[in-house]
Design a protein around this motif. Structure first.
Motif, PDB file in Angstrom:
ATOM      1  N   ALA A  40     -64.736  23.289  28.321  1.00  0.00           N
ATOM      2  CA  ALA A  40     -65.377  24.398  29.044  1.00  0.00           C
ATOM      3  C   ALA A  40     -64.322  25.275  29.735  1.00  0.00           C
ATOM      4  N   GLU A  41     -63.342  24.601  30.349  1.00  0.00           N
ATOM      5  CA  GLU A  41     -62.251  25.351  30.983  1.00  0.00           C
ATOM      6  C   GLU A  41     -61.447  26.112  29.938  1.00  0.00           C
ATOM      7  N   GLU A  42     -61.241  25.490  28.760  1.00  0.00           N
ATOM      8  CA  GLU A  42     -60.508  26.174  27.690  1.00  0.00           C
ATOM      9  C   GLU A  42     -61.273  27.398  27.186  1.00  0.00           C
ATOM     10  N   ARG A  43     -62.607  27.218  27.019  1.00  0.00           N
ATOM     11  CA  ARG A  43     -63.409  28.378  26.598  1.00  0.00           C
ATOM     12  C   ARG A  43     -63.366  29.488  27.642  1.00  0.00           C
ATOM     13  N   ARG A  44     -63.383  29.110  28.919  1.00  0.00           N
ATOM     14  CA  ARG A  44     -63.304  30.125  29.973  1.00  0.00           C
ATOM     15  C   ARG A  44     -61.950  30.832  29.937  1.00  0.00           C
ATOM     16  N   PHE A  45     -60.887  30.044  29.732  1.00  0.00           N
ATOM     17  CA  PHE A  45     -59.558  30.651  29.630  1.00  0.00           C
ATOM     18  C   PHE A  45     -59.462  31.592  28.423  1.00  0.00           C
ATOM     19  N   LYS A  46     -60.036  31.164  27.271  1.00  0.00           N
ATOM     20  CA  LYS A  46     -60.015  32.010  26.090  1.00  0.00           C
ATOM     21  C   LYS A  46     -60.814  33.297  26.302  1.00  0.00           C
ATOM     22  N   ALA A  47     -61.950  33.182  26.994  1.00  0.00           N
ATOM     23  CA  ALA A  47     -62.733  34.388  27.307  1.00  0.00           C
ATOM     24  C   ALA A  47     -61.949  35.324  28.214  1.00  0.00           C
ATOM     25  N   GLU A  48     -61.281  34.744  29.223  1.00  0.00           N
ATOM     26  CA  GLU A  48     -60.463  35.571  30.099  1.00  0.00           C
ATOM     27  C   GLU A  48     -59.290  36.200  29.326  1.00  0.00           C
ATOM     28  N   GLU A  49     -58.723  35.417  28.379  1.00  0.00           N
ATOM     29  CA  GLU A  49     -57.629  35.953  27.581  1.00  0.00           C
ATOM     30  C   GLU A  49     -58.101  37.099  26.689  1.00  0.00           C
ATOM     31  N   ARG A  50     -59.304  36.935  26.075  1.00  0.00           N
ATOM     32  CA  ARG A  50     -59.848  38.032  25.267  1.00  0.00           C
ATOM     33  C   ARG A  50     -60.124  39.257  26.125  1.00  0.00           C
ATOM     34  N   LEU A  51     -60.641  39.029  27.326  1.00  0.00           N
ATOM     35  CA  LEU A  51     -60.876  40.154  28.231  1.00  0.00           C
ATOM     36  C   LEU A  51     -59.563  40.822  28.622  1.00  0.00           C
ATOM     37  N   PHE A  52     -58.541  39.998  28.883  1.00  0.00           N
ATOM     38  CA  PHE A  52     -57.237  40.563  29.235  1.00  0.00           C
ATOM     39  C   PHE A  52     -56.647  41.357  28.077  1.00  0.00           C
ATOM     40  N   ARG A  53     -56.787  40.819  26.859  1.00  0.00           N
ATOM     41  CA  ARG A  53     -56.284  41.547  25.696  1.00  0.00           C
ATOM     42  C   ARG A  53     -57.032  42.849  25.477  1.00  0.00           C
ATOM     43  N   ALA A  54     -58.354  42.811  25.708  1.00  0.00           N
ATOM     44  CA  ALA A  54     -59.130  44.053  25.565  1.00  0.00           C
ATOM     45  C   ALA A  54     -58.694  45.085  26.603  1.00  0.00           C
ATOM     46  N   VAL A  55     -58.499  44.608  27.844  1.00  0.00           N
ATOM     47  CA  VAL A  55     -58.041  45.529  28.892  1.00  0.00           C
ATOM     48  C   VAL A  55     -56.650  46.055  28.580  1.00  0.00           C
ATOM     49  N   ARG A  56     -55.759  45.157  28.102  1.00  0.00           N
ATOM     50  CA  ARG A  56     -54.404  45.593  27.758  1.00  0.00           C
ATOM     51  C   ARG A  56     -54.422  46.573  26.588  1.00  0.00           C
ATOM     52  N   HIS A  57     -55.296  46.331  25.621  1.00  0.00           N
ATOM     53  CA  HIS A  57     -55.416  47.252  24.494  1.00  0.00           C
ATOM     54  C   HIS A  57     -55.924  48.620  24.969  1.00  0.00           C
ATOM     55  N   ARG A  58     -56.901  48.593  25.877  1.00  0.00           N
ATOM     56  CA  ARG A  58     -57.396  49.857  26.408  1.00  0.00           C
ATOM     57  C   ARG A  58     -56.307  50.579  27.204  1.00  0.00           C
ATOM     58  N   TRP A  59     -55.548  49.806  27.985  1.00  0.00           N
ATOM     59  CA  TRP A  59     -54.434  50.408  28.715  1.00  0.00           C
ATOM     60  C   TRP A  59     -53.403  50.998  27.763  1.00  0.00           C
ATOM     61  N   ARG A  60     -53.127  50.278  26.686  1.00  0.00           N
ATOM     62  CA  ARG A  60     -52.149  50.782  25.722  1.00  0.00           C
ATOM     63  C   ARG A  60     -52.653  52.065  25.058  1.00  0.00           C
ATOM     64  N   GLN A  61     -53.962  52.095  24.746  1.00  0.00           N
ATOM     65  CA  GLN A  61     -54.524  53.314  24.185  1.00  0.00           C
ATOM     66  C   GLN A  61     -54.394  54.477  25.157  1.00  0.00           C
ATOM     67  N   GLU A  62     -54.670  54.208  26.431  1.00  0.00           N
ATOM     68  CA  GLU A  62     -54.525  55.263  27.437  1.00  0.00           C
ATOM     69  C   GLU A  62     -53.071  55.690  27.576  1.00  0.00           C
ATOM     70  N   ILE A  63     -52.160  54.709  27.524  1.00  0.00           N
ATOM     71  CA  ILE A  63     -50.730  55.048  27.612  1.00  0.00           C
ATOM     72  C   ILE A  63     -50.302  55.891  26.414  1.00  0.00           C
ATOM     73  N   MET A  64     -50.780  55.527  25.206  1.00  0.00           N
ATOM     74  CA  MET A  64     -50.438  56.294  24.016  1.00  0.00           C
ATOM     75  C   MET A  64     -51.017  57.700  24.087  1.00  0.00           C
ATOM     76  N   GLN A  65     -52.242  57.833  24.591  1.00  0.00           N
ATOM     77  CA  GLN A  65     -52.820  59.164  24.752  1.00  0.00           C
ATOM     78  C   GLN A  65     -52.016  59.990  25.753  1.00  0.00           C
ATOM     79  N   GLN A  66     -51.578  59.329  26.834  1.00  0.00           N
ATOM     80  CA  GLN A  66     -50.764  60.050  27.809  1.00  0.00           C
ATOM     81  C   GLN A  66     -49.419  60.444  27.212  1.00  0.00           C
TER      82      GLN A  66
END
Length: 260
Positions: A40-66
């Protein structure tokens, strides 16, 4: 009695074995509970990691647009600077042309008033050549100066229109589309050039002002060409009937005309 002892030993051994089995099963259930909690803790960590990757990807897209916007702004700054330099260069050319034509034309217009010759028996051909050059040089220079002044006004007026906010908006939009298409297509568009402004001062100059500039330069060149014979005829009329001094003067003028 021996049978009773063996039976008691078997009973004690079975009870001890069952006790150990219950302990082992309790430990297995505890391991399974820990494993479930860990998963359960591993699944929570993986969910947080996917969320972090999504946020980082969105940040990277914003950085590339800038970065695309910064690159477009840099290209627009270079376009503005090139436009400013072109306007200043052409304006300086027309201003210098008008100034030189006005000086030569003004000098030639004052020549008939200030210039006098003492010998009334001067050849009519020489006087006619002097009159012809005196009429041609101011005419050519005045027309050249007027065209240069009018073109200068058009250059200074139209040069500001090519760096307007509308032009900047269109250029930034085209640069953004170019960056997005380049990112989607990958290396297939590496040979394409960055976008350029749809309207530029150089194009306006080539279409509207280049012919006037060439006409102005030809008129000025013709005026200078006739200006040297004017000075030569003035020397012959001034020192007539002496021919040595006007000849030396004319040779110097001929050297200057050849250099021109």
């Amino acid at each position: 009695m021996a049978q009773a002892a063996l039976t008691a030993l078997d009973t004690w051994t079975a009870r001890d074995w069952r006790k150990e089995e219950r302990q082992w099963r309790e430990e297995v259930r505890r391991w399974r509970a820990d494993d479930v909690a860990f998963r359960a803790e591993e699944r929570r960590f993986k969910a947080e990691e996917r969320l972090f990757r999504a946020v980082r990807h969105r940040w990277r897209q914003e950085i590339m647009q800038q970065r695309h916007l910064d690159n477009a702004m840099q290209l627009w700054s270079r376009t503005k600077e090139c436009n400013r330099r072109s306007v200043e260069e052409k304006a300086e050319h027309m201003r210098a042309m008008a100034w030189l034509a006005a000086i030569v034309g003004g000098f030639t217009m004052t020549a008939p008033v200030e210039f006098t010759y003492s010998d009334p028996d001067a050849p009519m051909a020489l006087v006619t050549a002097y009159a012809l050059c005196t009429a041609l040089v101011p005419s050519l220079m005045i027309v050249a100066a007027m065209i240069a002044v009018f073109v200068l006004g058009a250059v200074l007026r139209m040069g500001k229109l090519f760096v307007h906010e509308r032009e900047e908006e269109e250029f930034l939009a085209s640069a953004r589309c170019f960056a997005l298409n380049r990112a989607v297509a990958g290396n297939r568009t590496m040979h394409t050039a960055p976008p350029a402004a749809l309207r530029s001062f150089d194009r306006f100059w080539d279409l509207r002002c280049e012919s006037d500039w060439r006409l102005t330069f030809r008129l000025f060149s013709a005026g200078i060409t006739f200006f040297f014979p004017l000075l030569s005829t003035m020397a012959f009329l001034k020192f007539y009937p002496n021919a040595w001094i006007p000849s030396i003067f004319s040779c110097i003028l001929l050297w200057g005309l050849i250099q021109w």
